[in-house]
Design a protein around this motif. Structure first.
Motif, PDB file in Angstrom:
ATOM      1  N   ALA A 164      16.429  47.854  30.218  1.00 62.12           N
ATOM      2  CA  ALA A 164      15.166  47.104  30.167  1.00 62.12           C
ATOM      3  C   ALA A 164      14.905  46.700  28.718  1.00 62.12           C
ATOM      4  N   LYS A 165      14.211  45.574  28.552  1.00 61.14           N
ATOM      5  CA  LYS A 165      13.937  45.089  27.192  1.00 61.14           C
ATOM      6  C   LYS A 165      12.931  46.000  26.509  1.00 61.14           C
ATOM      7  N   GLU A 166      13.018  46.015  25.189  1.00 63.53           N
ATOM      8  CA  GLU A 166      12.008  46.729  24.403  1.00 63.53           C
ATOM      9  C   GLU A 166      11.370  45.734  23.447  1.00 63.53           C
ATOM     10  N   ARG A 167      10.123  45.976  23.079  1.00 67.46           N
ATOM     11  CA  ARG A 167       9.484  45.086  22.107  1.00 67.46           C
ATOM     12  C   ARG A 167      10.233  45.213  20.767  1.00 67.46           C
ATOM     13  N   ASN A 189       3.595  48.082  14.402  1.00 62.85           N
ATOM     14  CA  ASN A 189       2.239  47.759  13.939  1.00 62.85           C
ATOM     15  C   ASN A 189       1.148  48.190  14.911  1.00 62.85           C
ATOM     16  N   ASP A 190       1.561  48.751  16.039  1.00 64.14           N
ATOM     17  CA  ASP A 190       0.546  49.207  16.994  1.00 64.14           C
ATOM     18  C   ASP A 190       1.055  50.456  17.708  1.00 64.14           C
ATOM     19  N   TRP A 191       0.241  50.954  18.656  1.00 59.98           N
ATOM     20  CA  TRP A 191       0.577  52.183  19.374  1.00 59.98           C
ATOM     21  C   TRP A 191       0.856  51.907  20.842  1.00 59.98           C
ATOM     22  N   SER A 192       1.056  50.627  21.176  1.00 60.66           N
ATOM     23  CA  SER A 192       1.310  50.292  22.582  1.00 60.66           C
ATOM     24  C   SER A 192       2.736  50.665  22.960  1.00 60.66           C
ATOM     25  N   GLU A 193       2.977  50.761  24.266  1.00 62.44           N
ATOM     26  CA  GLU A 193       4.309  51.154  24.747  1.00 62.44           C
ATOM     27  C   GLU A 193       5.381  50.178  24.247  1.00 62.44           C
ATOM     28  N   ASN A 248       1.587  57.788  22.308  1.00 56.87           N
ATOM     29  CA  ASN A 248       1.131  56.692  23.165  1.00 56.87           C
ATOM     30  C   ASN A 248       2.200  55.620  23.383  1.00 56.87           C
ATOM     31  N   MET A 249       3.079  55.410  22.383  1.00 54.21           N
ATOM     32  CA  MET A 249       4.065  54.326  22.563  1.00 54.21           C
ATOM     33  C   MET A 249       5.112  54.687  23.622  1.00 54.21           C
ATOM     34  N   LYS A 250       5.183  55.999  23.999  1.00 55.71           N
ATOM     35  CA  LYS A 250       6.092  56.389  25.073  1.00 55.71           C
ATOM     36  C   LYS A 250       5.348  56.450  26.409  1.00 55.71           C
ATOM     37  N   ILE A 251       4.195  57.104  26.419  1.00 60.98           N
ATOM     38  CA  ILE A 251       3.356  57.118  27.635  1.00 60.98           C
ATOM     39  C   ILE A 251       1.937  56.733  27.219  1.00 60.98           C
ATOM     40  N   ASP A 252       1.519  55.543  27.623  1.00 63.63           N
ATOM     41  CA  ASP A 252       0.159  55.105  27.305  1.00 63.63           C
ATOM     42  C   ASP A 252      -0.837  56.037  28.012  1.00 63.63           C
ATOM     43  N   LYS A 253      -1.799  56.528  27.248  1.00 62.17           N
ATOM     44  CA  LYS A 253      -2.717  57.539  27.791  1.00 62.17           C
ATOM     45  C   LYS A 253      -3.578  57.013  28.934  1.00 62.17           C
ATOM     46  N   LYS A 254      -3.681  55.676  29.039  1.00 59.80           N
ATOM     47  CA  LYS A 254      -4.465  55.128  30.159  1.00 59.80           C
ATOM     48  C   LYS A 254      -3.800  55.473  31.491  1.00 59.80           C
ATOM     49  N   TYR A 255      -2.474  55.658  31.478  1.00 64.37           N
ATOM     50  CA  TYR A 255      -1.791  56.016  32.732  1.00 64.37           C
ATOM     51  C   TYR A 255      -2.048  57.478  33.100  1.00 64.37           C
ATOM     52  N   VAL A 256      -2.192  58.329  32.090  1.00 65.22           N
ATOM     53  CA  VAL A 256      -2.511  59.737  32.360  1.00 65.22           C
ATOM     54  C   VAL A 256      -3.930  59.799  32.941  1.00 65.22           C
ATOM     55  N   GLU A 257      -4.843  59.051  32.310  1.00 68.03           N
ATOM     56  CA  GLU A 257      -6.232  59.068  32.783  1.00 68.03           C
ATOM     57  C   GLU A 257      -6.349  58.477  34.188  1.00 68.03           C
ATOM     58  N   ARG A 258      -5.556  57.450  34.458  1.00 68.54           N
ATOM     59  CA  ARG A 258      -5.576  56.836  35.805  1.00 68.54           C
ATOM     60  C   ARG A 258      -5.180  57.861  36.871  1.00 68.54           C
ATOM     61  N   ARG A 259      -4.164  58.673  36.576  1.00 67.74           N
ATOM     62  CA  ARG A 259      -3.702  59.662  37.551  1.00 67.74           C
ATOM     63  C   ARG A 259      -4.736  60.775  37.733  1.00 67.74           C
ATOM     64  N   ALA A 311       5.022  58.556  12.028  1.00 67.29           N
ATOM     65  CA  ALA A 311       4.889  58.389  10.568  1.00 67.29           C
ATOM     66  C   ALA A 311       5.077  56.913  10.180  1.00 67.29           C
ATOM     67  N   ILE A 312       6.002  56.242  10.842  1.00 62.05           N
ATOM     68  CA  ILE A 312       6.219  54.815  10.533  1.00 62.05           C
ATOM     69  C   ILE A 312       4.956  54.010  10.874  1.00 62.05           C
ATOM     70  N   ARG A 313       4.365  54.306  12.035  1.00 64.49           N
ATOM     71  CA  ARG A 313       3.150  53.574  12.427  1.00 64.49           C
ATOM     72  C   ARG A 313       1.980  53.864  11.490  1.00 64.49           C
ATOM     73  N   GLN A 314       1.970  55.055  10.906  1.00 62.28           N
ATOM     74  CA  GLN A 314       0.873  55.386   9.970  1.00 62.28           C
ATOM     75  C   GLN A 314       1.113  54.789   8.581  1.00 62.28           C
ATOM     76  N   GLY A 315       2.286  54.180   8.385  1.00 64.49           N
ATOM     77  CA  GLY A 315       2.574  53.527   7.107  1.00 64.49           C
ATOM     78  C   GLY A 315       3.137  54.464   6.057  1.00 64.49           C
ATOM     79  N   CYS A 316       4.070  55.315   6.450  1.00 66.08           N
ATOM     80  CA  CYS A 316       4.677  56.225   5.464  1.00 66.08           C
ATOM     81  C   CYS A 316       5.521  55.425   4.454  1.00 66.08           C
ATOM     82  N   LYS A 317       5.746  56.031   3.292  1.00 65.43           N
ATOM     83  CA  LYS A 317       6.547  55.375   2.247  1.00 65.43           C
ATOM     84  C   LYS A 317       8.035  55.481   2.593  1.00 65.43           C
TER      85      LYS A 317
END
Ligand SMILES: Cc1cc2nc3c(=O)[nH]c(=O)nc-3n(C[C@H](O)[C@H](O)[C@H](O)COP(=O)(O)OP(=O)(O)OC[C@H]3O[C@@H](n4cnc5c(N)ncnc54)[C@H](O)[C@@H]3O)c2cc1C
Ligand code: SF4
Length: 482
Positions: free
Chosen positions: A15-18, A25-29, A197-208, A309-315
Motif C-alpha cells: 500500500a502507498k505511504e505518504r 510535518n504532522d501526526w496523521s497516519e 498517532n501516525m501508526k494508529i490514529d487515536k480517533k479509531y481507538v475512541e470510535r471503538r 523526535a523527527i516530528r518534534q523537530g530534533c536536530k
C-alpha cells in the motif's frame, strides 16, 4: 485465485505511504489505501493453498509465524477478489475483534508464512485486512451489537488495552455485565498512549470504545486498581476480576550517569507526546525540539521514538542497537514458514533517511556511560562498538546528546500492588491454559501474563480468557444448583 498463476504473474504491491518529507510535518497516519482495482488484483494472488500457514499462528524459532487470531485469510482474500466486501467483513469479524488496530500496526507474521512467498512474494494480507475493515466502517456495517440476554454475572476488567477490550467485548456478548477500570484518563492501553498517532490514529481507538459503550460495557477511567480500589473490594461487587494491566516495567540501564537530567524511558517520552498531541494544554515536558537525540535500543519502540523526535523537530537522531544489521534475504537457518528475519526500512528510518540523509541505526553498540555537565544535564554518551566473532578490538566512541531515550524492552508487570497474586518472572502467574491466577476468581491475560508482545497476541489472550471466565462462572452455577 481465479487462475492458478496470479501469485507469479501479478507482482506484490505494498500500500502507498505518504511521502516522508510531507508526513513528518504532522501526526496523521502515514499509510494510504489501495484503489479497489489494485486490491482485487492483489487479493487474487492468494493461492487458497490447502494448508494455509498464514492463518495458523504459532511460535517458531524467530518468533510468531502465521496469524495468532487464526484469521480466515484465504476466505476473505477470495471474497475481496470477487468484490463481496460485506461477506469479507463478516469473515474477518468472526475471528478478530479489532481489525482496525491490527490492520494498522500488526507486523503481519501472516505474510512471513504465506506460501506464495516461497516461489514469489507473499500476498499483501495486512493491506487487504485494512481495506476490509475501513470499508466496513465507511459503509456503516460495524454496528453496536446489544447482547440478547443477560446472565446476571458481573465482571471487572482491569486495564483497557487490546487484551482487556477483547475480553470485555466477548464477555459482554456472552451476556455478562462488564465494567472496565482504567488507570489513565483515556482508554485503549498502548493503542492509545504507546503506539504513536501516525501508526494508529487515536480517533479509531475512541470510535471503538464508543461502540463498546453502546453495546453495554461500562468504562471507568482514572481508577488505579490496587491503589484506589483493592482487588478484594472489587471481588465483593463482581463475580470475577480479570487483570489485563500490561507489562509496563521498563528494563533499566544502570550505568554511570544514569541519574542525569535528559535521560528518559521511551514510554514516558511517547506517552507525553501523545497526551500533548491530543490535548495541547497538557505540556510536552519531554521534547526533542532542537535536540541531539540518542535512542538506546534497536527495536520497534525505539523506531517510534525516532519518528516522534523527527516530528518534534530534533536536530539529529541516532539509534543504537546491540545486534548487527539483518541480512537482505532469508538465511538457511531461517526457512519459510518462519518469520523472515530480514532487513527492512521501517517508516521511522525512511523518514530519518529523508530528513537527515542517513539511516539512524548504528549496530553492535553498547553504551558504557552517560556524561553530564555542571548542571547535571546529559551532554553525551560513551560507547564501545564491537564485532562479534572477530578478533578486532572494541572501538570506543563518544556521542553528543541532550536527550537520551532508553528503549531496551520491558521486564514485566509494573508495580507490586497486588501482593496476593503470585508472579513468575515478573509476569502474573496463571494455571496453564485456564488464565486463573493464584487467587480464586481472579484471572489475567495479555502482556501482564505473557510478557511484552503484540496487539494480535493480546487480542488472542483476551478471547481465551473470556472463554475461561465464562466456563468458571458456569461451573460455579452448577455447583450452586447441586
Ligand atoms: C511503544 C510501543 C509500540 C508498540 N507498537 C506495536 C505495534 O506497532 N504493533 C504491535 O502489534 N504491538 C505493538 N506494541 C505492543 C502492544 O502494544 C502490546 O503488546 C499490547 O498493547 C498489550 O496489550 P495489553 O492489553 O496486554 O496491555 P496494554 O496495552 O499495556 O494495556 C494495559 C492497560 O492497563 C492499564 N493499567 C495498568 N495497571 C493498572 C491498574 N493497576 N489499574 C487500572 N489500570 C491499569 C494501563 O494504564 C493500560 O491502559 C507496542 C508496544 C509499545 C510499548
Ligand atoms: S492480525 Fe496480523 S497476523 Fe493476523 S491477518 Fe492481520 S496482519 Fe496478519
Amino acid at each position: 485465485m481465479s487462475q492458478s498463476t496470479e501469485f507469479i504473474d501479478i507482482k506484490r504491491r505494498n500500500a502507498k505511504e505518504r511521502p516522508p518529507v510531507e508526513r513528518v510535518n504532522d501526526w496523521s497516519e502515514y499509510q494510504q489505501p489501495f484503489t479497489e482495482k489494485k486490491l482485487k488484483q492483489q487479493a487474487s494472488r492468494c493461492m487458497d493453498c490447502g494448508t494455509p500457514f498464514c492463518q495458523m499462528g504459532t511460535i517458531l524459532s524467530t518468533g510468531t509465524s502465521g496469524c495468532p487470531l487464526y484469521n480466515l485469510i484465504p476466505e476473505w482474500n477470495m471474497l475481496v477478489h470477487q468484490g463481496k466486501w460485506y461477506e469479507a467483513f463478516q469473515r474477518l469479524a468472526k475471528t478478530n475483534n479489532f481489525p482496525e488496530f491490527t490492520a494498522r500496526a500488526c507486523p503481519a507474521p501472516c505474510e512471513g508464512s504465506c506460501t506464495a512467498g516461497v516461489p514469489s512474494e507473499p500476498v499483501t494480507i495486512k493491506s487487504i485486512e485494512k481495506a476490509i475493515i475501513d470499508r466496513a466502517f465507511l459503509e456503516g456495517w460495524v454496528k453496536p451489537r446489544k447482547p440478547l440476554r443477560k446472565t446476571g454475572h458481573k465482571i471487572a476488567v482491569i486495564g483497557s488495552g487490546p487484551a482487556g477490550l477483547t475480553a470485555a467485548d466477548d464477555l459482554n456478548q456472552l451476556g455478562h455485565s462488564v465494567t472496565v477500570f482504567e488507570r489513565e484518563d483515556r482508554f485503549g492501553g498502548l493503542l492509545m498512549y504507546g503506539i504513536p498517532n501516525m501508526k494508529i490514529d487515536k480517533k479509531y481507538v475512541e470510535r471503538r470504545i464508543e461502540l463498546l459503550k453502546q453495546e453495554g460495557i461500562e468504562f471507568r477511567a482514572n481508577i488505579h486498581v490496587g491503589i484506589d480500589l483493592s482487588i478484594e473490594e472489587l471481588q465483593q461487587n463482581f463475580d470475577t476480576v480479570l487483570l489485563c494491566i500490561g507489562a509496563e516495567q521498563p528494563r533499566e540501564l544502570p550505568i554511570e550517569g544514569r541519574h542525569l537530567k535528559g535521560i528518559y524511558h521511551a514510554m514516558d517520552y511517547l506517552m507525553t507526546s501523545t497526551k500533548h498531541y491530543l490535548d495541547p494544554d497538557v505540556s510536552c515536558d519531554i521534547n526533542a525540539e532542537g535536540k541531539k537525540v540518542i535512542v538506546i535500543g534497536g527495536g520497534d519502540t525505539g523506531a517510534d521514538c525516532v519518528a516522534t523526535a523527527i516530528r518534534q523537530g530534533c536536530k539529529s537522531v541516532v539509534q543504537f542497537g546491540k545486534h548487527g544489521q539483518l541480512p537482505l534475504e532469508r538465511q538457511p537457518g531461517n526457512p519459510w514458514p518462519e518469520n523472515p528475519a530480514i532487513f527492512s526500512l521501517d517508516y521511522a528510518y525512511e523518514e530519518a533517511l529523508t530528513i537527515f540523509g542517513e539511516d539512524p541505526r548504528q549496530y553492535f553498540i553498547q553504551t558504557q556511560s552517560f556524561v553530564g555537565n555542571d548542571q547535571d544535564e546529559v551532554i553525551g554518551l560513551r560507547t564501545v562498538s564491537f564485532q562479534p566473532n572477530t578478533a578486532l578490538d572494541q572501538t570506543e566512541n563518544y556521542w553528543d546528546a541532550d536527550l537520551v531515550l532508553i528503549a531496551i524492552g520491558f521486564e514485566g508487570v509494573k508495580e507490586d500492588i497486588f501482593p496476593t497474586i503470585q508472579r513468575s518472572q515478573k509476569r502474573i502467574a496463571t494455571v496453564t491454559n485456564s488464565f486463573q491466577t493464584s487467587q480464586d476468581g481472579v484471572f489475567a491475560a495479555g502482556d501482564a501474563r505473557r510478557g511484552q508482545s503484540l496487539i494480535v497476541w493480546a487480542i488472542q489472550e483476551g478471547k481465551k480468557a473470556a472463554i475461561e471466565i465464562d466456563r468458571y462462572l458456569a461451573s460455579k452455577e452448577i455447583k450452586q444448583t447441586v
